[in-house]
Design a protein around this motif. Structure first.
Motif, short mmCIF file in Angstrom:
data_model
loop_
_atom_site.label_atom_id
_atom_site.label_comp_id
_atom_site.label_asym_id
_atom_site.label_seq_id
_atom_site.Cartn_x
_atom_site.Cartn_y
_atom_site.Cartn_z
N UNK A 84 0.83 -1.21 0.00
CA UNK A 84 0.00 0.00 0.00
C UNK A 84 0.85 1.25 0.00
N UNK A 85 0.18 2.39 0.01
CA UNK A 85 0.87 3.66 0.15
C UNK A 85 1.27 4.28 -1.16
N UNK A 86 1.94 5.40 -1.06
CA UNK A 86 2.30 6.16 -2.25
C UNK A 86 1.14 7.04 -2.70
N UNK A 87 1.46 8.01 -3.53
CA UNK A 87 0.48 8.97 -4.00
C UNK A 87 0.23 8.83 -5.49
N UNK A 88 -1.02 9.04 -5.87
CA UNK A 88 -1.37 9.15 -7.29
C UNK A 88 -1.00 10.53 -7.78
N UNK A 89 -0.64 10.63 -9.04
CA UNK A 89 -0.32 11.92 -9.65
C UNK A 89 -1.32 12.25 -10.75
N UNK A 90 -1.76 13.48 -10.79
CA UNK A 90 -2.62 13.95 -11.86
C UNK A 90 -1.86 14.77 -12.89
N UNK A 91 -0.55 14.82 -12.75
CA UNK A 91 0.29 15.71 -13.54
C UNK A 91 0.64 15.07 -14.89
N UNK A 92 0.24 15.70 -15.99
CA UNK A 92 0.62 15.20 -17.32
C UNK A 92 1.50 16.20 -18.06
N UNK A 93 2.24 17.01 -17.29
CA UNK A 93 3.11 18.03 -17.88
C UNK A 93 4.37 17.40 -18.46
N UNK A 94 5.13 18.14 -19.27
CA UNK A 94 6.42 17.63 -19.74
C UNK A 94 7.36 17.25 -18.60
N UNK A 95 7.34 18.00 -17.50
CA UNK A 95 8.21 17.66 -16.37
C UNK A 95 7.80 16.31 -15.77
N UNK A 96 6.50 16.07 -15.63
CA UNK A 96 6.04 14.77 -15.14
C UNK A 96 6.40 13.67 -16.12
N UNK B 234 9.67 11.99 -15.40
CA UNK B 234 9.66 11.03 -14.29
C UNK B 234 9.07 9.69 -14.73
N UNK B 235 7.96 9.75 -15.43
CA UNK B 235 7.33 8.51 -15.89
C UNK B 235 8.23 7.76 -16.88
N UNK B 236 8.87 8.50 -17.77
CA UNK B 236 9.74 7.86 -18.76
C UNK B 236 10.93 7.20 -18.11
N UNK C 215 -2.91 5.87 -12.97
CA UNK C 215 -3.73 5.12 -12.01
C UNK C 215 -3.07 3.83 -11.55
N UNK C 216 -2.06 3.35 -12.29
CA UNK C 216 -1.36 2.12 -11.92
C UNK C 216 -0.03 2.37 -11.23
N UNK C 217 0.26 3.63 -10.92
CA UNK C 217 1.59 4.00 -10.41
C UNK C 217 1.43 4.88 -9.17
N UNK C 218 2.25 4.62 -8.16
CA UNK C 218 2.23 5.42 -6.94
C UNK C 218 3.61 6.05 -6.73
N UNK C 219 3.61 7.25 -6.18
CA UNK C 219 4.83 8.03 -6.04
C UNK C 219 5.08 8.40 -4.58
N UNK C 220 6.34 8.56 -4.25
CA UNK C 220 6.79 9.15 -3.00
C UNK C 220 7.60 10.37 -3.40
N UNK C 221 6.92 11.52 -3.54
CA UNK C 221 7.56 12.68 -4.14
C UNK C 221 7.83 12.40 -5.60
N UNK C 222 9.09 12.53 -6.01
CA UNK C 222 9.48 12.23 -7.38
C UNK C 222 9.99 10.80 -7.55
N UNK C 223 9.94 10.02 -6.48
CA UNK C 223 10.46 8.66 -6.52
C UNK C 223 9.32 7.66 -6.68
N UNK C 224 9.51 6.69 -7.56
CA UNK C 224 8.52 5.64 -7.71
C UNK C 224 8.37 4.86 -6.40
N UNK C 225 7.14 4.74 -5.94
CA UNK C 225 6.86 3.95 -4.74
C UNK C 225 6.39 2.55 -5.11
N UNK C 226 5.51 2.44 -6.10
CA UNK C 226 5.00 1.13 -6.51
C UNK C 226 4.41 1.21 -7.90
N UNK C 227 4.64 0.17 -8.67
CA UNK C 227 4.00 -0.02 -9.97
C UNK C 227 3.10 -1.24 -9.85
#
Length: 314
Positions: free
Chosen positions: A97-109, A112-114, A203-215
């Motif tokens: 469990x845990x981590x945050x969902x992101x709604x950010x679809x900006x180039x900066x985001x 991180x996803x890439x 929706x399938x990815x959780x973050x801890x700040x800019x760090x991947x928490x869980x996929x």
């Protein structure tokens, strides 16, 4: 007796394969698969996942997930293999469990996803696919229907039990035309295939700040050209509640960042990436039209289709 949220088949499965039975329910989710977050009577916390059996691809997905988790990738480690019971392919994994969902679809985001996807693909290259060595797995085929442009069905779309038999005249002509052109472009490539995540949505990815928490959602593993894996993700990563299509500039930032992490793509691969970026949105737009849902992907496709087709050479 089982809790109303825990069916009897699940109690029996846990007793047989985990040596304990559920005592508390942490989560229940039913979409394309059934997911039960459980606390067992012996204190362990697990997620049990069940989905329709697809002739073995589930076993590959779980073994690749296991390999990635053992090598430090933020994925829940499986605690069982896959068993098939009553037409369901079932396995259990660590509760993560845990981590945050992101709604950010900006180039900066997008960067991180890439970066997270590039790390995944790089690690998964250590799994032998189709070989005879210990630990080798079969390709996870068929690919998920939303990336199955290489099907042999008539028309642009593969078979899909959620859509088949509905009124195709509801699907706008611009969606059907673009699907034909994208499929033709993708069918014309013979690039080597790799393992990758084909549902790289927020929706399938959780973050801890800019760090991947869980996929999550490892059922969506695919066996596709690397450019197609990256391209599909570049268009889908911004999907939060409803599947949509990220802005073109964000997809471009995603593909640039991915190449910096992995390797530069050829001109052919760049076109394949852009074609794949559009295919998922076309799949989702068709679904919206067939089921008369609010036009989220439909609007995004209508606004971006010409530019993405141009970039795809389609």
């Amino acid at each position: 007796m089982a809790s109303p949220a825990v069916p009897e088949w699940l109690v029996a499965w846990c007793r047989k394969h985990l040596g304990s039975v559920p005592s508390d329910v942490l989560l229940v989710s039913e979409h394309m698969s059934e997911v039960y977050g459980l606390r067992l009577a012996d204190g362990r916390e697990v997620a049990v996942k069940a989905r329709p059996d697809q002739s073995g691809r589930e076993a590959t997905c779980v073994e690749v997930q296991r390999f990635l988790a053992l090598n430090g990738y933020p994925a829940a480690a499986p605690v069982t293999g896959v068993t098939v019971t009553g037409g369901r392919a079932i396995h259990a994994e660590e509760w993560r469990p845990g981590g945050e969902l992101s709604r950010d679809d900006s180039p900066a985001a997008a960067v991180r996803y890439a970066t997270g996807l590039a790390r995944l693909v790089g690690l998964a290259a250590g799994v032998e696919v189709g070989g005879s060595a210990p630990g080798a797995v079969e390709p996870p085929l068929p690919n998920p229907e939303w990336t199955r442009w290489d099907h042999d069905e008539p028309g642009p779309w593969p078979r899909n039990p959620h859509h088949d038999g509905r009124d195709e005249s509801l699907v706008p002509a611009y969606v059907v035309d673009a699907a034909r052109r994208v499929r033709e472009r993708l069918a014309g490539t013979w690039l080597p295939r790799v393992l990758g995540h084909a549902d790289w949505e927020s929706q399938n990815i959780r973050w801890d700040g800019d760090r991947l928490h869980a996929v999550h959602d490892w059922d969506s593993l695919a066996w596709l050209p690397e450019a197609a894996i990256a391209g599909a993700a570049s268009g889908a990563f911004g999907s939060y509640a409803e599947p949509t299509l990220t802005p073109v500039e964000s997809s471009a930032a995603f593909l640039d960042a991915y190449q910096k992490e992995r390797r530069g793509f050829s001109d052919e691969e760049i076109e394949v990436a852009w074609a794949a970026s559009l295919w998922l949105a076309l799949h989702n737009a068709r679904g919206e039209a067939l089921h008369r849902q609010p036009p989220v992907a439909l609007i995004a496709v209508r606004e971006q289709v010409d530019e993405r087709l141009r970039l795809a050479g389609a």
